[in-house]
Motif scaffolding. Structure first.
Motif, PDB file in Angstrom:
ATOM      1  N   LEU B 184       0.831  -1.210   0.000  1.00  0.00           N
ATOM      2  CA  LEU B 184       0.000   0.000   0.000  1.00  0.00           C
ATOM      3  C   LEU B 184       0.861   1.253   0.000  1.00  0.00           C
ATOM      4  CD1 LEU B 184      -2.830  -0.971   2.517  1.00  0.00           C
ATOM      5  CD2 LEU B 184      -3.054  -0.568   0.066  1.00  0.00           C
ATOM      6  N   TYR B 185       2.066   1.156   0.541  1.00  0.00           N
ATOM      7  CA  TYR B 185       2.932   2.328   0.609  1.00  0.00           C
ATOM      8  C   TYR B 185       3.959   2.351  -0.522  1.00  0.00           C
ATOM      9  CZ  TYR B 185       1.236   4.278   4.945  1.00  0.00           C
ATOM     10  OH  TYR B 185       0.457   4.890   5.885  1.00  0.00           O
ATOM     11  N   ALA B 186       4.013   1.270  -1.311  1.00  0.00           N
ATOM     12  CA  ALA B 186       4.959   1.245  -2.432  1.00  0.00           C
ATOM     13  C   ALA B 186       4.440   2.169  -3.531  1.00  0.00           C
ATOM     14  CB  ALA B 186       5.102  -0.183  -2.952  1.00  0.00           C
ATOM     15  N   ASP B 187       5.099   3.305  -3.710  1.00  0.00           N
ATOM     16  CA  ASP B 187       4.585   4.312  -4.635  1.00  0.00           C
ATOM     17  C   ASP B 187       4.882   3.947  -6.088  1.00  0.00           C
ATOM     18  OD1 ASP B 187       7.162   4.509  -3.838  1.00  0.00           O
ATOM     19  OD2 ASP B 187       7.194   6.678  -3.576  1.00  0.00           O
ATOM     20  N   ARG B 188       6.132   3.606  -6.393  1.00  0.00           N
ATOM     21  CA  ARG B 188       6.487   3.307  -7.779  1.00  0.00           C
ATOM     22  C   ARG B 188       6.408   1.803  -8.013  1.00  0.00           C
ATOM     23  NH1 ARG B 188      10.575   5.033  -5.642  1.00  0.00           N
ATOM     24  NH2 ARG B 188      11.897   3.478  -6.662  1.00  0.00           N
ATOM     25  N   ARG B 189       6.273   1.449  -9.276  1.00  0.00           N
ATOM     26  CA  ARG B 189       6.120   0.050  -9.632  1.00  0.00           C
ATOM     27  C   ARG B 189       7.347  -0.761  -9.213  1.00  0.00           C
ATOM     28  NH1 ARG B 189       2.184  -2.547 -12.553  1.00  0.00           N
ATOM     29  NH2 ARG B 189       2.671  -4.766 -12.608  1.00  0.00           N
ATOM     30  N   ALA B 190       8.529  -0.146  -9.324  1.00  0.00           N
ATOM     31  CA  ALA B 190       9.768  -0.843  -8.961  1.00  0.00           C
ATOM     32  C   ALA B 190       9.764  -1.197  -7.474  1.00  0.00           C
ATOM     33  CB  ALA B 190      10.973   0.028  -9.299  1.00  0.00           C
ATOM     34  N   ALA B 191       9.313  -0.252  -6.647  1.00  0.00           N
ATOM     35  CA  ALA B 191       9.251  -0.495  -5.210  1.00  0.00           C
ATOM     36  C   ALA B 191       8.310  -1.655  -4.922  1.00  0.00           C
ATOM     37  CB  ALA B 191       8.770   0.765  -4.491  1.00  0.00           C
ATOM     38  N   GLU B 192       7.214  -1.700  -5.669  1.00  0.00           N
ATOM     39  CA  GLU B 192       6.244  -2.778  -5.502  1.00  0.00           C
ATOM     40  C   GLU B 192       6.893  -4.132  -5.809  1.00  0.00           C
ATOM     41  OE1 GLU B 192       2.388  -3.664  -7.923  1.00  0.00           O
ATOM     42  OE2 GLU B 192       2.143  -1.714  -6.939  1.00  0.00           O
ATOM     43  N   GLU B 193       7.629  -4.178  -6.900  1.00  0.00           N
ATOM     44  CA  GLU B 193       8.283  -5.427  -7.288  1.00  0.00           C
ATOM     45  C   GLU B 193       9.280  -5.881  -6.221  1.00  0.00           C
ATOM     46  OE1 GLU B 193       7.655  -7.489  -9.701  1.00  0.00           O
ATOM     47  OE2 GLU B 193       6.034  -6.232 -10.478  1.00  0.00           O
ATOM     48  N   LEU B 194       9.973  -4.917  -5.633  1.00  0.00           N
ATOM     49  CA  LEU B 194      10.935  -5.257  -4.585  1.00  0.00           C
ATOM     50  C   LEU B 194      10.224  -5.886  -3.388  1.00  0.00           C
ATOM     51  CD1 LEU B 194      13.811  -5.224  -3.535  1.00  0.00           C
ATOM     52  CD2 LEU B 194      13.443  -2.878  -2.725  1.00  0.00           C
ATOM     53  N   VAL B 195       9.105  -5.273  -2.998  1.00  0.00           N
ATOM     54  CA  VAL B 195       8.325  -5.811  -1.878  1.00  0.00           C
ATOM     55  C   VAL B 195       7.884  -7.238  -2.190  1.00  0.00           C
ATOM     56  CG1 VAL B 195       6.156  -5.603  -0.604  1.00  0.00           C
ATOM     57  CG2 VAL B 195       7.537  -3.564  -1.052  1.00  0.00           C
ATOM     58  N   ILE B 196       7.426  -7.461  -3.420  1.00  0.00           N
ATOM     59  CA  ILE B 196       6.962  -8.795  -3.809  1.00  0.00           C
ATOM     60  C   ILE B 196       8.100  -9.803  -3.744  1.00  0.00           C
ATOM     61  CG2 ILE B 196       6.024 -10.177  -5.710  1.00  0.00           C
ATOM     62  CD1 ILE B 196       4.545  -7.662  -6.645  1.00  0.00           C
ATOM     63  N   ALA B 197       9.242  -9.415  -4.292  1.00  0.00           N
ATOM     64  CA  ALA B 197      10.388 -10.323  -4.304  1.00  0.00           C
ATOM     65  C   ALA B 197      10.796 -10.693  -2.879  1.00  0.00           C
ATOM     66  CB  ALA B 197      11.553  -9.671  -5.047  1.00  0.00           C
ATOM     67  N   ARG B 198      10.838  -9.681  -2.017  1.00  0.00           N
ATOM     68  CA  ARG B 198      11.199  -9.945  -0.625  1.00  0.00           C
ATOM     69  C   ARG B 198      10.180 -10.875   0.035  1.00  0.00           C
ATOM     70  NH1 ARG B 198      12.952  -3.752   0.958  1.00  0.00           N
ATOM     71  NH2 ARG B 198      15.156  -3.966   0.428  1.00  0.00           N
ATOM     72  N   ALA B 199       8.900 -10.619  -0.227  1.00  0.00           N
ATOM     73  CA  ALA B 199       7.853 -11.438   0.386  1.00  0.00           C
ATOM     74  C   ALA B 199       7.986 -12.888  -0.056  1.00  0.00           C
ATOM     75  CB  ALA B 199       6.478 -10.882   0.032  1.00  0.00           C
ATOM     76  N   CYS B 200       8.342 -13.109  -1.343  1.00  0.00           N
ATOM     77  CA  CYS B 200       8.533 -14.482  -1.834  1.00  0.00           C
ATOM     78  C   CYS B 200       9.672 -15.156  -1.069  1.00  0.00           C
ATOM     79  CB  CYS B 200       8.829 -14.473  -3.334  1.00  0.00           C
ATOM     80  SG  CYS B 200       7.388 -14.086  -4.363  1.00  0.00           S
ATOM     81  N   THR B 201      10.763 -14.437  -0.939  1.00  0.00           N
ATOM     82  CA  THR B 201      11.893 -14.976  -0.181  1.00  0.00           C
ATOM     83  C   THR B 201      11.464 -15.339   1.233  1.00  0.00           C
ATOM     84  OG1 THR B 201      13.449 -13.644  -1.449  1.00  0.00           O
ATOM     85  CG2 THR B 201      14.217 -14.499   0.660  1.00  0.00           C
ATOM     86  N   GLN B 202      10.736 -14.438   1.846  1.00  0.00           N
ATOM     87  CA  GLN B 202      10.326 -14.658   3.233  1.00  0.00           C
ATOM     88  C   GLN B 202       9.393 -15.858   3.356  1.00  0.00           C
ATOM     89  OE1 GLN B 202       8.817 -10.724   3.963  1.00  0.00           O
ATOM     90  NE2 GLN B 202      10.774  -9.975   4.756  1.00  0.00           N
ATOM     91  N   LEU B 203       8.466 -15.977   2.418  1.00  0.00           N
ATOM     92  CA  LEU B 203       7.564 -17.128   2.443  1.00  0.00           C
ATOM     93  C   LEU B 203       8.363 -18.425   2.300  1.00  0.00           C
ATOM     94  CD1 LEU B 203       4.277 -16.298   0.498  1.00  0.00           C
ATOM     95  CD2 LEU B 203       4.506 -17.402   2.725  1.00  0.00           C
ATOM     96  N   ARG B 204       9.364 -18.393   1.406  1.00  0.00           N
ATOM     97  CA  ARG B 204      10.203 -19.572   1.217  1.00  0.00           C
ATOM     98  C   ARG B 204      10.919 -19.916   2.529  1.00  0.00           C
ATOM     99  NH1 ARG B 204      12.141 -17.287  -3.714  1.00  0.00           N
ATOM    100  NH2 ARG B 204      10.238 -17.736  -4.859  1.00  0.00           N
ATOM    101  N   MET B 205      11.470 -18.886   3.175  1.00  0.00           N
ATOM    102  CA  MET B 205      12.135 -19.105   4.464  1.00  0.00           C
ATOM    103  C   MET B 205      11.190 -19.780   5.456  1.00  0.00           C
ATOM    104  SD  MET B 205      14.217 -15.622   5.290  1.00  0.00           S
ATOM    105  CE  MET B 205      15.651 -15.074   4.349  1.00  0.00           C
TER     106      MET B 205
END
Lengths: 217, 217
Positions: B184-205
């Motif tokens: 919700l706070y990710a303003d630019r699309r790139a920031a959004e992608e970073l959040v998604i990538a991190r979340a995937c890593t975290q879910l995997r962990m």
DNA sequence: AACCTCGGTGAACGCTCGTACACTGAAACG
DNA sequence: CGTTTCAGTGTACGAGCGTTCACCGAGGTT
């Protein structure tokens, strides 16, 4: 009900001390009153009445409710930083399990002791005025960066990149925030213990997973 | 600005249809107006003005702002359930990684499409009126229980107790909530992608950790 | 055609709100 | 001791608030 003259020996107090006393009373009253509904639905007049001063006297201390909110955020994060210090001190080095258990114990103790501060942060993190929200987000991000450097000192994380450290820190802080929020709603002591036990298990999962995942990568 | 007569062909509409139209307009207006400051700092008159009706007409649809809030919670969770359905459908069985990636993709898409609903839930979860808070908490708990039964169907969780399943589900839902809030706070699309990538890593962990932790136990 | 239903109207009420302004009186100061 | 500073006072204002009530008129019913 009125707090401004709680300390009876008015005579011994200098003028700046009195002012500070009133300021603290305003902060405490705002914390108390905003516990149902956010800062936005808190009026200057309510606060003044609770403190026992006339509405216009409020302006001697804060220009607006929003500015009061920022002061409350500062106050709350000072106590959160105290908690982080306690966590670091209590962190037994022997095993992960000891470290996790003692950290969660410290967390739960602080939530119990500073309940209204934690509740305030939880509320205003998304519902508060924009600048209050921004300040809270910033402070939480600082926590994450600090935690990342703490993790870097743990055995087994030597080869990790800065980004990996941050990802794990972000996960742990996020889970801690969830735990705090659940603790705030745990009414009976038994429910609280259950939340703590679950949080310990979850932290263990995360650490095992992070270490296992990295070495498998 | 007024929305009540947006559909031009008034003549073809029955009376109940018109009423429903106004109701929807009220819900939409409330969602729009409450996007800064919570429900508590939202007045019946503001909503009425935004919709283009007279204040008293509001009562034909809701008895109070709080009741309106409960209707908004219902509406929001209907769309959240739609997301959960999409997650289940998109969940590729081949590998954990595919499942995680596709689930996060679906989550991010829904946050983008239903931004105001997610933001509303995030805000009112802690700052809303008591009954609104309680309803949101209850719905999230339902999600956790559903997720627990989903996890039980995963390979490797056969011997898990109900409690263990719930603890993992609680962890995953909590992390997902954190991810949504960051999105919700990710303003630019790139920031959004970073959040998604991190979340995937975290879910995997978390999944690696949970499976590894259990079998080591 | 006569009747009823009911979503929306508009005026009026008693509040609370934030803020402006002129003030007081004790503490601090030269 | 006379002067200044300033936290707190008291009044007043216009604006917005939730809620009441009697009313209207098109839609639906008989």
């Amino acid at each position: 009900m009125t707090l401004v003259t709680t300390a009876g020996d008015d005579t011994t107090l200098t003028r700046v001390e009195r002012k500070e006393l009133t300021r603290q009373a305003i902060l405490a009253a705002a914390l108390r009153l905003s516990s149902d509904g956010s800062l936005g639905s808190l009026s200057l007049r309510q606060v003044a009445k609770e403190v026992g001063i006339v509405p216009t006297a409020f302006y001697r201390h804060f220009a607006s409710i929003e500015e009061l909110g920022l002061a409350l955020v500062d106050e709350a994060f000072v106590s959160l930083r105290a908690m982080l210090r306690d966590v670091r001190n209590a962190g037994g080095d022997p095993t992960f399990n000891d470290m996790i258990d003692s950290s969660m114990r410290v967390l739960a103790d602080h939530v119990r002791a500073q309940r209204s501060h934690f509740a305030f942060i939880a509320r205003e993190r998304f519902a508060g005025p924009p600048q209050v929200r921004a300040t809270i987000r910033h402070q939480i991000e600082l926590f994450e960066r600090e935690l990342a450097t703490d993790i870097a000192r743990l055995p087994g994380t030597d080869a990790w990149s800065t980004e990996d450290l941050y990802v794990l820190a972000n996960l742990i802080v996020g889970a801690s925030v969830s735990t705090v929020e659940e603790l705030l709603y745990a009414d009976r002591r038994a429910a609280e213990e259950l939340v703590i036990a679950r949080a310990c298990t979850q932290l263990r999962m995360m650490l095992v997973g992070a270490l296992g995942w990295r070495s498998a990568d």
